[in-house]
Write a protein that holds these residues in place. Structure first.
Motif, PDB file in Angstrom:
ATOM      1  N   LYS A  32       0.817  -1.220   0.000  1.00 13.97           N
ATOM      2  CA  LYS A  32       0.000   0.000   0.000  1.00 13.97           C
ATOM      3  C   LYS A  32       0.851   1.271   0.000  1.00 13.97           C
ATOM      4  O   LYS A  32       0.447   2.279  -0.582  1.00 13.97           O
ATOM      5  CB  LYS A  32      -0.963  -0.008   1.187  1.00 13.97           C
ATOM      6  N   GLU A  39      -2.955   6.717   7.682  1.00 14.78           N
ATOM      7  CA  GLU A  39      -3.796   7.471   6.756  1.00 14.78           C
ATOM      8  C   GLU A  39      -4.794   8.280   7.552  1.00 14.78           C
ATOM      9  O   GLU A  39      -5.202   7.862   8.638  1.00 14.78           O
ATOM     10  CB  GLU A  39      -4.634   6.485   5.916  1.00 14.78           C
ATOM     11  N   LYS A  40      -5.236   9.377   7.013  1.00 18.10           N
ATOM     12  CA  LYS A  40      -6.340  10.127   7.611  1.00 18.10           C
ATOM     13  C   LYS A  40      -7.571   9.227   7.544  1.00 18.10           C
ATOM     14  O   LYS A  40      -7.792   8.553   6.534  1.00 18.10           O
ATOM     15  CB  LYS A  40      -6.553  11.405   6.784  1.00 18.10           C
ATOM     16  N   MET A  72      -5.613  -3.266  10.650  1.00 19.74           N
ATOM     17  CA  MET A  72      -6.081  -1.882  10.542  1.00 19.74           C
ATOM     18  C   MET A  72      -6.611  -1.426  11.896  1.00 19.74           C
ATOM     19  O   MET A  72      -7.350  -2.167  12.536  1.00 19.74           O
ATOM     20  CB  MET A  72      -7.263  -1.905   9.569  1.00 19.74           C
ATOM     21  N   LYS A 119      -2.428   1.385   9.409  1.00 17.40           N
ATOM     22  CA  LYS A 119      -2.700   0.311   8.452  1.00 17.40           C
ATOM     23  C   LYS A 119      -1.473  -0.507   8.095  1.00 17.40           C
ATOM     24  O   LYS A 119      -0.379   0.053   7.954  1.00 17.40           O
ATOM     25  CB  LYS A 119      -3.167   0.934   7.131  1.00 17.40           C
ATOM     26  N   GLU A 121      -9.672   0.960  -6.124  1.00 13.85           N
ATOM     27  CA  GLU A 121     -10.632   1.258  -5.059  1.00 13.85           C
ATOM     28  C   GLU A 121     -10.479   2.712  -4.614  1.00 13.85           C
ATOM     29  O   GLU A 121      -9.355   3.189  -4.421  1.00 13.85           O
ATOM     30  CB  GLU A 121     -10.389   0.337  -3.861  1.00 13.85           C
ATOM     31  N   HIS A 128     -17.229   3.240  -0.182  1.00 19.76           N
ATOM     32  CA  HIS A 128     -16.184   2.481  -0.880  1.00 19.76           C
ATOM     33  C   HIS A 128     -16.726   2.247  -2.289  1.00 19.76           C
ATOM     34  O   HIS A 128     -17.685   1.501  -2.470  1.00 19.76           O
ATOM     35  CB  HIS A 128     -15.918   1.156  -0.163  1.00 19.76           C
ATOM     36  N   GLN A 139     -20.394  -3.123   4.551  1.00 17.45           N
ATOM     37  CA  GLN A 139     -19.219  -3.862   5.041  1.00 17.45           C
ATOM     38  C   GLN A 139     -19.382  -4.202   6.514  1.00 17.45           C
ATOM     39  O   GLN A 139     -19.955  -3.429   7.274  1.00 17.45           O
ATOM     40  CB  GLN A 139     -17.957  -3.007   4.908  1.00 17.45           C
ATOM     41  N   HIS A 181     -14.848  -3.998   7.896  1.00 23.30           N
ATOM     42  CA  HIS A 181     -14.109  -3.613   6.682  1.00 23.30           C
ATOM     43  C   HIS A 181     -14.131  -4.694   5.611  1.00 23.30           C
ATOM     44  O   HIS A 181     -13.320  -4.661   4.693  1.00 23.30           O
ATOM     45  CB  HIS A 181     -12.652  -3.240   7.012  1.00 23.30           C
ATOM     46  N   GLU A 184      -6.713   1.832  -2.706  1.00 25.97           N
ATOM     47  CA  GLU A 184      -5.719   0.804  -3.052  1.00 25.97           C
ATOM     48  C   GLU A 184      -6.093   0.173  -4.383  1.00 25.97           C
ATOM     49  O   GLU A 184      -7.181   0.412  -4.910  1.00 25.97           O
ATOM     50  CB  GLU A 184      -5.629  -0.281  -1.970  1.00 25.97           C
ATOM     51  N   ILE A 218     -11.252   8.824   6.881  1.00 26.83           N
ATOM     52  CA  ILE A 218     -12.333   9.575   6.238  1.00 26.83           C
ATOM     53  C   ILE A 218     -13.635   9.138   6.922  1.00 26.83           C
ATOM     54  O   ILE A 218     -13.951   7.943   6.937  1.00 26.83           O
ATOM     55  CB  ILE A 218     -12.407   9.249   4.712  1.00 26.83           C
ATOM     56  N   GLY A 262      -4.899  -6.745   3.788  1.00 31.33           N
ATOM     57  CA  GLY A 262      -5.955  -7.276   2.934  1.00 31.33           C
ATOM     58  C   GLY A 262      -7.027  -7.868   3.829  1.00 31.33           C
ATOM     59  O   GLY A 262      -6.741  -8.191   4.992  1.00 31.33           O
ATOM     60  N   GLY A 305      -9.354  -6.510   5.361  1.00 35.72           N
ATOM     61  CA  GLY A 305      -9.684  -5.678   6.528  1.00 35.72           C
ATOM     62  C   GLY A 305      -8.800  -5.945   7.741  1.00 35.72           C
ATOM     63  O   GLY A 305      -9.059  -5.427   8.820  1.00 35.72           O
TER      64      GLY A 305
HETATM   65  P1  ADP Z   1      -8.015  -4.183   2.808  1.00 39.10           P
HETATM   66  O1  ADP Z   1      -6.897  -4.193   1.808  1.00 39.10           O
HETATM   67  O2  ADP Z   1      -7.691  -4.874   4.087  1.00 39.10           O
HETATM   68  O3  ADP Z   1      -9.332  -4.591   2.211  1.00 39.10           O
HETATM   69  P2  ADP Z   1      -8.600  -1.375   2.410  1.00 39.10           P
HETATM   70  O4  ADP Z   1      -7.521  -0.388   2.462  1.00 39.10           O
HETATM   71  O5  ADP Z   1      -9.089  -1.780   1.060  1.00 39.10           O
HETATM   72  O6  ADP Z   1      -8.160  -2.668   3.240  1.00 39.10           O
HETATM   73  O7  ADP Z   1      -9.833  -0.877   3.271  1.00 39.10           O
HETATM   74  C1  ADP Z   1     -10.944  -1.693   3.558  1.00 39.10           C
HETATM   75  C2  ADP Z   1     -12.071  -0.834   4.131  1.00 39.10           C
HETATM   76  O8  ADP Z   1     -11.659  -0.196   5.344  1.00 39.10           O
HETATM   77  C3  ADP Z   1     -12.528   0.299   3.235  1.00 39.10           C
HETATM   78  O9  ADP Z   1     -13.464  -0.103   2.277  1.00 39.10           O
HETATM   79  C4  ADP Z   1     -13.116   1.271   4.240  1.00 39.10           C
HETATM   80  O10 ADP Z   1     -14.398   0.871   4.637  1.00 39.10           O
HETATM   81  C5  ADP Z   1     -12.189   1.113   5.426  1.00 39.10           C
HETATM   82  N1  ADP Z   1     -11.079   2.101   5.329  1.00 39.10           N
HETATM   83  C6  ADP Z   1      -9.828   1.863   4.915  1.00 39.10           C
HETATM   84  N2  ADP Z   1      -9.087   2.985   4.947  1.00 39.10           N
HETATM   85  C7  ADP Z   1      -9.885   3.955   5.381  1.00 39.10           C
HETATM   86  C8  ADP Z   1      -9.722   5.363   5.626  1.00 39.10           C
HETATM   87  N3  ADP Z   1      -8.557   5.971   5.432  1.00 39.10           N
HETATM   88  N4  ADP Z   1     -10.793   6.066   6.067  1.00 39.10           N
HETATM   89  C9  ADP Z   1     -11.984   5.454   6.278  1.00 39.10           C
HETATM   90  N5  ADP Z   1     -12.203   4.152   6.077  1.00 39.10           N
HETATM   91  C10 ADP Z   1     -11.171   3.410   5.631  1.00 39.10           C
END
Ligand code: ADP
Length: 509
Positions: free
Chosen positions: A116, A200-201, A168, A158, A275, A208, A232, A235, A288, A203, A163, A165
């Motif tokens: 990432k 990461e900030k 995190m 993160k 994504e 998604h 979800q 996540h 990602e 949000i 992957g 979820g």
């Molecule tokens: P993974 O690779 O484990 O699936 P992702 O980075 O794709 O992780 O994130 C999975 C989910 O986690 C996102 O769809 C969202 O719901 C939540 N998420 C991830 N990063 C953020 C963020 N910076 N702010 C808010 N929600 C987040």
């Protein structure tokens, strides 16, 4: 052209790939662990080879064994599906070294986008908006605290290799940073063998929304529009739909162009997914890239009328894309529900076991991507997802109606499934109105359980109980009449109903 493909996977995705191979006249080869001898992909494939014991590490994740089996059976390509080895560059490289085509992007691209931090760097360099945060590994909890004070709470710590979820941690205050840093790191190490974490900030309550990408070996790249994946749990996606009810037509076009820019920046070859997170003001950021086929790819197939596995195979064979961007038009609406063997009333505990009976829904616009059958015992070693129910209709409203009816029709006994839970989602106002974000399941916990308890107590357990009661009544009635088997009392039970009907005047006799 590829003639023989080994499917380095199991479950519904292996079945899905075998079906496309069959249509294309390509010989399909299933690989299976000891626990999967009776699996549907083994029965459907043209050839099947055992690759070892049930634990994934000793079978589906054993790259050397898989490469060896692929060479031995004379296949010219391997399709990794999703999960398992689909984003493993050692595997992709070993395949190429053995002269086997890996159906996926180049190993360098998987490396570049699979991590990432490195993906964020590449996207920033390409001018793609990226979720604010840092592009380096955190070295200590103190550094994490420093970064938090710079970018402001809330943040998310993160795993770079994350992957599903995992790895995190949401952090809302300075007091939580040290603990979140340590636990994210150890979960990352345990799950991915890599403890690299970054920040990461966070949000708040985002959507998604992802874009499907196709790129060929000749430099052509197109996008196949959007999927909304905001329903979800922890996540992880539960329900997906296309098109997203949240995007405006203008934003959809703009994000599509951005997705193509992102894919071009890394010279992407194959099917992939960009994504994004989209906030309530419709600002969007790259989250990602997944360098493989996604679980939710069928909703794209349904609204575009495409077979993504076929496209992957054509691309891997070196053919130029069959479609131009202007040929890609979304028609109607599609929703997918992930059917899992789990107990929604008991923290979604996986419930593997013997399938006693299945009634699958069908009819106009209904698709079931599944690998289970009556008498099949779901092994406890793998993912609890047993099937995907996908519907397509002309509008979103009709698609929801179709999904509700199909979920009602879908009966699986012997194990617990999340079907009643999914049905409750389909009847929750925020979903029905398309006004939901990633906080949907949390926000609607009460609405979902009220619906389930009040209106739709169609849990499999209840159906089984009713069947048992009916059988018992039948047995008692027959005993009363002096017969022990239905054959011995062919008319007794029927007469009893007739009597009842006559008395009530129901049968008009
Ligand atoms: P993974 O690779 O484990 O699936 P992702 O980075 O794709 O992780 O994130 C999975 C989910 O986690 C996102 O769809 C969202 O719901 C939540 N998420 C991830 N990063 C953020 C963020 N910076 N702010 C808010 N929600 C987040």
């Amino acid at each position: 052209m590829i003639k023989k493909i080994v499917i380095a996977n199991r479950g519904e995705i292996a079945v899905r790939i075998i079906r496309s191979c069959r249509e294309m006249g390509i010989c399909s080869v299933a690989l299976y662990s000891d626990a999967d001898r009776m699996s549907k992909h083994v029965m459907l494939a043209d050839e099947a080879y055992n690759i070892g014991p049930a634990p994934s590490k000793e079978s589906y994740l054993d790259l050397d064994k898989i490469v060896e089996a692929t060479v031995a059976c004379g296949a010219d390509a391997v399709h990794p599906g999703y999960g398992f080895l689909s984003e493993n560059t050692d595997f992709a490289r070993k395949c190429e070294a053995a002269g086997i085509t890996f159906i996926g992007p180049r190993a360098e691209t998987i490396d570049q986008m699979g991590d990432k931090i490195s993906a964020r760097k590449s996207m920033i360099a390409a001018g793609v908006p990226v979720v604010p945060g840092i592009q380096r590994q955190l070295e200590s909890a103190a550094e994490a605290e420093q970064v938090c004070s710079e970018i402001g709470f809330p943040v998310i710590i993160k795993a770079a290799s994350g992957g599903g979820g995992k790895g995190m941690r949401l952090v809302r205050s300075a007091a939580e940073v040290a603990e979140a840093y340590t636990s994210a790191k150890s979960e990352a190490l345990a799950s991915f063998g890599d403890e690299t974490v970054y920040i990461e900030k966070y949000i708040e309550e985002p959507h998604h929304i992802e874009f499907q990408i196709l790129g060929d070996k000749h430099g052509n790249i197109i996008h196949l529009y959007d999927r909304e994946c905001s329903i979800q749990r922890r996540h992880q996606k539960v329900v997906e739909e296309s098109p997203s009810p949240f995007l405006t037509p203008e934003l959809r076009q703009e994000m599509g162009r951005t997705a193509v820019t992102a894919a071009k920046a890394v010279g992407y070859v194959g099917a992939g997914t960009i994504e994004f997170l989209v906030d309530k003001n419709r600002n969007y950021w790259f989250l990602e890239m997944n360098t493989r086929l996604q679980v939710e790819h069928p909703v794209t197939e349904e609204v575009l009328g495409l077979d993504l596995v076929k496209e992957q195979i054509y691309i891997a064979s070196g053919e130029p894309l069959h479609l131009k961007q202007t040929d890609v038009i979304q028609r109607g609406h599609s929703i997918e529900c992930r059917i899992c063997a789990e107990d929604a009333d008991n923290q979604f505990m996986p419930c593997p076991g013997l399938i006693k009976q299945i009634t699958e829904p069908n009819g106009l616009g209904v698709r079931v991507d599944s690998y289970i059958y009556e008498g099949y015992e779901i092994p406890l070693y793998y993912d609890p997802m047993i099937s995907k129910l996908i519907v397509r209709a002309t509008t979103r409203k009709y698609a929801i109606e179709r999904m509700r009816a199909a979920l009602d029709e879908y009966k699986i006994t012997g194990i617990k499934t999340n079907i009643p839970y999914l049905n409750a989602i389909m009847n929750t106002p925020d979903f029905v109105h398309g006004t939901y974000d990633t906080a949907f399941l949390e926000k609607n916990e009460e609405a979902i359980s009220t619906y389930r308890l009040g209106n739709h107590p169609e849990d499999t357990e209840l159906i089984e109980d009713m069947a048992m009661i009916a059988a018992q009544i039948n047995y008692l009635v027959m005993q009363e009449e002096g017969a022990t088997t239905p054959a011995a009392a062919p008319t007794g039970t029927l007469n009893r109903w007739r009597e009842f009907g006559k008395r009530k005047g129901v049968l008009g006799m």
